[in-house]
Design a protein around this motif. Sequence first.
Motif, mmCIF file in Angstrom:
data_model
loop_
_atom_site.group_PDB
_atom_site.id
_atom_site.type_symbol
_atom_site.label_atom_id
_atom_site.label_comp_id
_atom_site.label_asym_id
_atom_site.label_seq_id
_atom_site.Cartn_x
_atom_site.Cartn_y
_atom_site.Cartn_z
ATOM 1 N N MET A 218 -32.807 -31.254 -28.268
ATOM 2 C CA MET A 218 -33.418 -32.314 -29.550
ATOM 3 C C MET A 218 -33.616 -31.744 -30.502
ATOM 4 O O MET A 218 -34.373 -30.986 -30.443
ATOM 5 N N LYS A 219 -34.160 -33.097 -31.672
ATOM 6 C CA LYS A 219 -35.436 -32.276 -32.323
ATOM 7 C C LYS A 219 -36.139 -33.471 -32.455
ATOM 8 O O LYS A 219 -35.160 -34.516 -32.569
ATOM 9 N N ILE A 220 -37.185 -33.731 -32.516
ATOM 10 C CA ILE A 220 -38.352 -34.762 -32.681
ATOM 11 C C ILE A 220 -39.486 -34.328 -32.562
ATOM 12 O O ILE A 220 -39.679 -33.242 -32.013
ATOM 13 N N SER A 221 -39.849 -34.723 -33.744
ATOM 14 C CA SER A 221 -41.340 -34.397 -33.894
ATOM 15 C C SER A 221 -42.513 -35.718 -33.525
ATOM 16 O O SER A 221 -43.456 -35.165 -33.044
ATOM 17 N N ALA A 222 -41.991 -36.762 -33.117
ATOM 18 C CA ALA A 222 -42.675 -37.924 -32.988
ATOM 19 C C ALA A 222 -41.944 -38.661 -32.263
ATOM 20 O O ALA A 222 -41.165 -38.968 -33.182
ATOM 21 N N LEU A 223 -42.624 -40.051 -31.043
ATOM 22 C CA LEU A 223 -41.879 -41.292 -30.390
ATOM 23 C C LEU A 223 -42.775 -42.384 -30.965
ATOM 24 O O LEU A 223 -44.281 -42.257 -30.281
ATOM 25 N N MET A 224 -42.121 -43.091 -31.190
ATOM 26 C CA MET A 224 -42.855 -43.779 -31.631
ATOM 27 C C MET A 224 -42.047 -45.640 -30.347
ATOM 28 O O MET A 224 -41.268 -45.569 -29.947
ATOM 29 N N SER A 225 -43.257 -46.185 -30.069
ATOM 30 C CA SER A 225 -42.675 -46.985 -28.786
ATOM 31 C C SER A 225 -41.624 -47.979 -28.988
ATOM 32 O O SER A 225 -41.671 -48.386 -29.791
ATOM 33 N N PHE A 226 -40.368 -48.141 -28.087
ATOM 34 C CA PHE A 226 -39.473 -49.152 -28.415
ATOM 35 C C PHE A 226 -39.988 -50.521 -28.391
ATOM 36 O O PHE A 226 -39.203 -50.836 -29.622
ATOM 37 N N GLU A 227 -40.453 -50.697 -27.717
ATOM 38 C CA GLU A 227 -41.088 -51.946 -27.695
ATOM 39 C C GLU A 227 -41.492 -52.324 -29.152
ATOM 40 O O GLU A 227 -41.450 -53.944 -29.347
ATOM 41 N N SER A 228 -41.866 -51.276 -29.808
ATOM 42 C CA SER A 228 -42.639 -51.744 -31.121
ATOM 43 C C SER A 228 -41.548 -52.045 -31.907
ATOM 44 O O SER A 228 -41.115 -53.375 -32.894
ATOM 45 N N LEU A 229 -39.828 -51.111 -31.935
ATOM 46 C CA LEU A 229 -39.110 -51.912 -33.071
ATOM 47 C C LEU A 229 -38.309 -53.531 -32.352
ATOM 48 O O LEU A 229 -38.223 -54.212 -33.109
#
Length: 827
Positions: A218-229
């Motif tokens: 993985m290469k992840i620097s931030a996660l936004m909630s899927f509910e936002s999408l």
Amino acid sequence: MKLLMTIYKNVVTFNQRFGILLLFLSPMFKNYLTSAIRFISRNKAFTAINVLGLAIGMTACMLITQFVLHEFSYDDFHVKKDRIFRIQQDRYDKGELATRWASGCAGIGPDLKGNFPEVERYVRLMHSQPLLTHGDVFFKEEDVYYSSEDFFKMFSIKLISGVDSVVLKEPFKIVLSQSMAKKYFGNEDPIGKMIKSNGKTDYQVTGVFEDLPTNTHMKISALMSFESLKKLWNDPITSWQWDGFMTYIELNNRTNYKTFEAKLPAFIQKQAGEELKKYDAGMAFQLQAITDIHLDSDFMGEFKANGDRQSAYFLSIVAVLILVIAWINYVNLSTAKSIERAREVGVRKVMGSIRTQLVQQFLFESALLNTVAITIALILVVVLTPWFGELAGRNLNYLLFKQTTFWIWVGLLIVAGAVFSGLYPAFVLSGFKPVEVLKGRFKNSTQGIVFRKGMVVTQFVASICLIIGTFTVYQQIKFMRDQKLGINLEQTLVVNSPNIVDSTYQQKFAVFKEQINQFPEVEAVSASSSVPGRQPEWNAGGIRKISQGEDESKQYRVIMMDHDFIRSYGLEVVTGRAFSGEVANEDKSVLLNEAGIKQMGFAKPEDAINEQIFFWGDTFRIVGVLKNYHQESLKKAFEPLVFRYSKAPGGYYSIKFNTANVKESMAKFEEEWKQLFPGNPFISFFLDDYYNQQYQSDQQFGKVFGVFTALAIFIACLGLFGLSSLTAIQRTKEIGVRKVLGASVPGILGLMSKDYIILVLTSSAIATPLALWIMNSWLEDFATRINLSWWLVAIPSLFVMAIAMITVSLHTIKAARTNPVNSLRYE
């Protein structure tokens, strides 16, 4: 030698002072140590060569082992690693495999959780590249993902702040990596603060997680909630025809994943069978164990470029070969010295030594040399690990030293090395008959000569295979970089298009384009949704001719471009015309490449002109056909492409130069950018460097392979030095006789070299088919590849032969130039 004597004296003094009777300070042990130190001190050059060969072999083996262990350690830190699987998706078109995704359809995760009790939870990820801002701090972020709420429950990624069950539960929440939190908020506590995405949507920071380790796919620097999408798109996002979603599932501990995987085809048929049947399409899912992804996965939509299991295995073999070659050298050098030690053995036997004691003595010497060699090797590994990590493209971080099993293996390596490399010389030396030795009748057995020559052949086989491999890797990479791509990448600066735009974007782009074009060093400016070296992100299915039915539709990659793109990149129009900014309704026009025309069923490009096609719910007219060009690496075949027109497509701006002073102009471009697109960072890169990054892993593999091939050859030369030394010593009297009878130095050199030429030719005959088979299997991964020419085999063999002749000549010429009187008095 002084160091060894000092250590020995200190240990003896320690024992005398404290009266500790150590097992290893028994009289027998002291006798062995004294004899070994005497022999070493009298044979400094011999010992140095022996220890050097062993140390280099062990160093190379440990460095490669660090790399291989690192490759196999990916995602091993997850507590539930045996139960976490990624859903890898294949799409079929009329029974033929069309696309292979690391990501998959939107609905597979929730549907598996809702229909199978074996699935405890799922996580969906959707890639985003937002412009994030906090106050006057803003950055275009490449590694941000929308994630469903169970991310931190499934993966063993530590939350520094926040609760795993709630940080991603609600809409418009964001969790930052530790480094990203520091980038936006410094030393402030970011929890509860707001970050704006693309100048529109506010996200509340609900958590901070530790930066992901280097050994994860993985290469992840931030996660936004899927509910936002879901809120932003006003969609539940459950379609089976909507791809691009990374999906992971966690199975319960009672489920065999292969048994579960076998249930998926029937489930696909139940959920999407009717819809797939309309398009004569197919779909298949495989479960990828999370620990296998790094080495076995190279599909569309990966987080980053992964490793290669085959390369890891190749390097493992190289590590073993180098170590074995180093041990073989010890055997050859020790037996080469056996004649000089024959009288020592004879005297020892006459004085009452039994064979067991002699074997122990010589095994002890071997263990001592192996211990010294491995100590030097450990020091070299500590010093060289940062350099090797940079060469291999990995942050190895002294991974080997952190594992308890490594230190166990170090001990076993000393024991195995002592036994493997010391056993044969020990039995050879201890087997000398004292009467024959002391009378000067000693000679090596035929079996011993054959054995040693067999070991040299083994060394040369390994060396020739490694050289052929190095040449092949180098030539393949050079071939790919030198090939005509069908597209001009030279003098091209690419700028990421702005994230924050409004209704005036099209007009602003036109102004930016006009102003940049006024600079005398600029030849052209164009915009497109993708650039060469990057896989087009739009994958459209259902594309067909108007005259065809839905069951005849196929999948294509789609690139949006303006009318200057084709001219800027020097693309060749095979037939028809390029896009024009002067034609009305040009946005209803499309171009295809030759691969696209072929897939659509046209017999020749001319047949496609003015034909209408259907996709994305609209009708378009084919106005031209572009010659195939390599959008991506030459490792891949030409993909069917569809090109759509747009006056100002988002994605990338390409600026073509006619001067080498590009960097001086970039500051001017950035000023124009800031005036037209305020709040958007000016992010640019040079296209040729970007395109060549696709070959980076192969280049690193080639460099590593080449370095260790050179070491293997060097160590093999030490072994040859030992064997040629033995031969020269054994045949000293013969050389003297031949000189008395009139033989010349070149004649003697030819006679002595004959055996080694035969050894090299034998090695070449064995190594050639083996190396060709191995390298052909490596080249199978490349759509565009070299042919293995005769010189790839001939040059390594000649190179090894030249090295062998030079090494042998050093001893032979010295012996041949010796006064015949001295030679005849030998022994």
